[in-house]
Design an enzyme around this catalytic site. Structure first.
Site, mmCIF file in Angstrom:
data_model
loop_
_atom_site.group_PDB
_atom_site.id
_atom_site.type_symbol
_atom_site.label_atom_id
_atom_site.label_comp_id
_atom_site.label_asym_id
_atom_site.label_seq_id
_atom_site.Cartn_x
_atom_site.Cartn_y
_atom_site.Cartn_z
ATOM 1 C CG HIS A 140 -2.028 -1.039 1.103
ATOM 2 N ND1 HIS A 140 -2.520 -1.505 -0.092
ATOM 3 C CD2 HIS A 140 -2.707 -1.708 2.090
ATOM 4 C CE1 HIS A 140 -3.474 -2.410 0.152
ATOM 5 N NE2 HIS A 140 -3.587 -2.558 1.450
ATOM 6 C CG HIS A 214 -7.607 -0.476 2.650
ATOM 7 N ND1 HIS A 214 -8.114 -1.175 3.727
ATOM 8 C CD2 HIS A 214 -6.689 -1.287 2.074
ATOM 9 C CE1 HIS A 214 -7.509 -2.346 3.810
ATOM 10 N NE2 HIS A 214 -6.644 -2.450 2.810
ATOM 11 C CD GLU A 349 -7.998 -3.616 -0.355
ATOM 12 O OE1 GLU A 349 -6.853 -3.186 -0.626
ATOM 13 O OE2 GLU A 349 -8.195 -4.605 0.390
#
Length: 385
Positions: A140, A214, A349
Site C-alpha cells: 500500500h 481501503h 479494493e
C-alpha cells in the site's frame, strides 16, 4: 436595532441598483455548500489540526471524511426499515488514525495499492527500491504512503451532488517511487445513495501507479458482528493465487470448483474455512479477482439478509481485492461499543493487480509523462426486502 437598520439600508441599496436579483446558476452552489459541513476533528502529535468534512445527500445519507489520509471515517446507509446506520469500520479516537492506522481504515491508498514483491521493480532498465513494510514486500505504498499524508480538500461548488476534491502531490523519490506525481481524487455522494470515487494522476517521470480506497464494510451496522453472514457475488471467473507472502505467483486460476467461486451469490462464511492451500496462506480471503468485462460495469454485490442492506460495486478497473478482515485483531475499540475483531469487516479494493510491475502478463500500471491516470469506482447502497 442598529444591525437591523444597517441590513435594511443594504437591501434597499441593492434593490435600487438591481444587484439583489437571484441568479438561478448560483442556487445549486448554495445548496451544495449547505450539504457539506466543515468542522475540527483533532490534532496530531506534531500539532497539525485535522478537519472533518460531512457530506449529506437529499435522503439524509451522510459521509464523513478527514484531510489526513483522505480517510472516510463514517458512511451511513439505510436498512429495510429506513434506519440509517454507519457501515464502515473505524476508530473511536482520532489519534488512532494519526498514529499508524495499521488496518488502513477508510484511507486513500497510493502510490501503489496492494503488494510489490521484494519491495522493488524495474522500469525502463532502472531498478527502484521502495519501502519494505510487509515482510520482504512493499504494501500500500509503503509505511508513509498516501494514507499518512495531508490531502488538500475543497468542496466542489458547482457539482450536482455533494462533492469533495482532494489533491496531493507526491515528490520525486517519495517512498522510493520515481517522478513527481500529482493526484486528484473526487468523492461524490449522490442522491441515489452512491459513493462515487474518481481518481486522476499525472507524473513528470515514468513511474507506476495503482490507487484505491481501503474502507472496510459491515452492512449490519454492528461492528462487533462478523461479516460471515454477508452474501457476496463477484463478477470474476479467475483469481490470482499467491505465495506464502501473499504475492501473486503469476498464475490466473479459474474459480470454478474452488472456495473462490463467487460467480453466484453465497455467504462469505460458507467456504472460508475449507481445506484449501490458498485460504491457509491468506488466513481467509485476501486475493485479487480478475474481473469480467471492461469499462465501468457492475463487478460485485453484497447483501446482508438481516438488515436488508445491499451494496453494489462498479468500477472500470481490471481487478478487485476481496479481503475478509483476517488481520483484524481486537486491539482497538470499534464504533458500536466492542472491538474491531477478526472478520468483522470486509474490503473490496478495486485495482490493477498486485505486483503488476514485476509481472509482464498482468495489466500494466506504468504511467509516463504526458499521460493521465484515470479510474472510477462506485459503491452504491440500496435495500432488498
Amino acid at each position: 436595532m442598529k444591525k437591523i437598520t444597517y441590513n435594511l439600508i443594504i437591501v434597499a441599496f441593492l434593490s435600487i441598483f438591481g444587484c439583489n436579483k437571484k441568479e438561478n446558476n448560483n442556487q445549486p452552489q448554495k445548496e451544495q455548500m449547505e450539504n457539506i459541513q466543515v468542522s475540527d476533528y483533532g490534532v496530531t502529535a506534531k500539532g497539525d489540526s485535522i478537519r472533518k468534512f460531512t457530506l449529506t445527500n437529499k435522503n439524509g445519507m451522510k459521509m464523513e471524511v478527514i484531510n489526513f489520509g483522505g480517510i472516510i471515517t463514517s458512511l451511513t446507509a439505510p436498512d429495510k426499515n429506513g434506519k440509517y446506520e454507519d457501515v464502515v469500520l473505524g476508530f473511536t479516537k482520532p489519534e488512532d488514525y494519526f498514529n499508524g492506522n495499521p488496518y488502513y481504515f477508510g484511507a486513500l491508498i497510493g502510490r501503489y495499492g496492494n503488494r510489490i514483491a521484494n519491495a522493488k521493480f524495474t522500469l525502463e532498465g532502472k531498478t527502484y527500491d521502495i519501502d519494505k513494510n510487509d515482510g520482504p514486500n512493499s504494501l500500500h505504498g509503503g509505511k508513509q504512503g498516501f494514507h499518512t499524508k495531508f490531502w488538500n480538500i475543497e468542496p466542489v461548488k458547482d457539482a450536482k451532488f455533494p462533492t469533495l476534491k482532494l489533491t496531493y502531490t507526491s515528490a520525486d523519490g517519495e517512498e522510493g517511487y520515481p517522478g513527481k506525481l500529482s493526484t486528484i481524487v473526487l468523492y461524490t455522494l449522490t442522491d441515489d445513495n452512491a459513493l462515487e470515487i474518481s481518481y486522476e494522476a499525472e507524473t513528470d517521470k515514468p513511474t507506476v501507479v495503482n490507487l484505491t480506497q481501503h474502507s472496510y464494510f459491515n452492512l449490519s451496522g454492528n461492528f462487533s458482528k462478523t461479516i460471515l453472514d454477508h452474501e457476496l457475488q463477484i463478477n470474476g471467473d479467475k483469481f490470482t493465487p499467491v505465495n506464502e507472502t501473499l504475492i501473486p505467483t503469476g498464475e490466473q486460476n479459474a474459480v470454478k470448483g474452488t472456495p473462490f467461486d463467487f460467480t453466484a451469490s453465497k455467504a462469505i462464511g460458507k467456504d472460508i474455512n475449507a481445506e484449501d492451500d490458498q485460504l491457509k496462506k491468506g488466513k481467509g480471503y485476501d486475493h485479487n479477482w480478475i474481473l469480467n468485462g471492461s469499462g465501468l460495469r457492475s463487478i460485485a454485490k453484497v447483501f446482508h439478509p438481516e438488515s436488508g442492506r445491499m451494496m453494489e460495486v462498479l468500477t472500470d478497473e481490471p481487478g478487485v481485492q476481496f479481503y475478509s478482515g483476517n488481520f483484524l485483531d481486537g486491539k482497538f475499540e470499534n464504533k458500536t461499543g466492542g472491538k474491531n475483531e477478526f472478520r468483522t469487516g470486509f474490503c473490496l479494493e478495486t485495482q490493477h493487480f498486485p505486483n503488476s510491475p514485476n509481472q509482464a502478463s498482468f495489466p500494466s500500471t506504468e504511467l509516463k509523462p504526458g499521460q493521465k491516470y484515470q479510474s472510477k469506482t462506485i459503491y452504491k447502497f440500496s435495500v432488498k426486502k
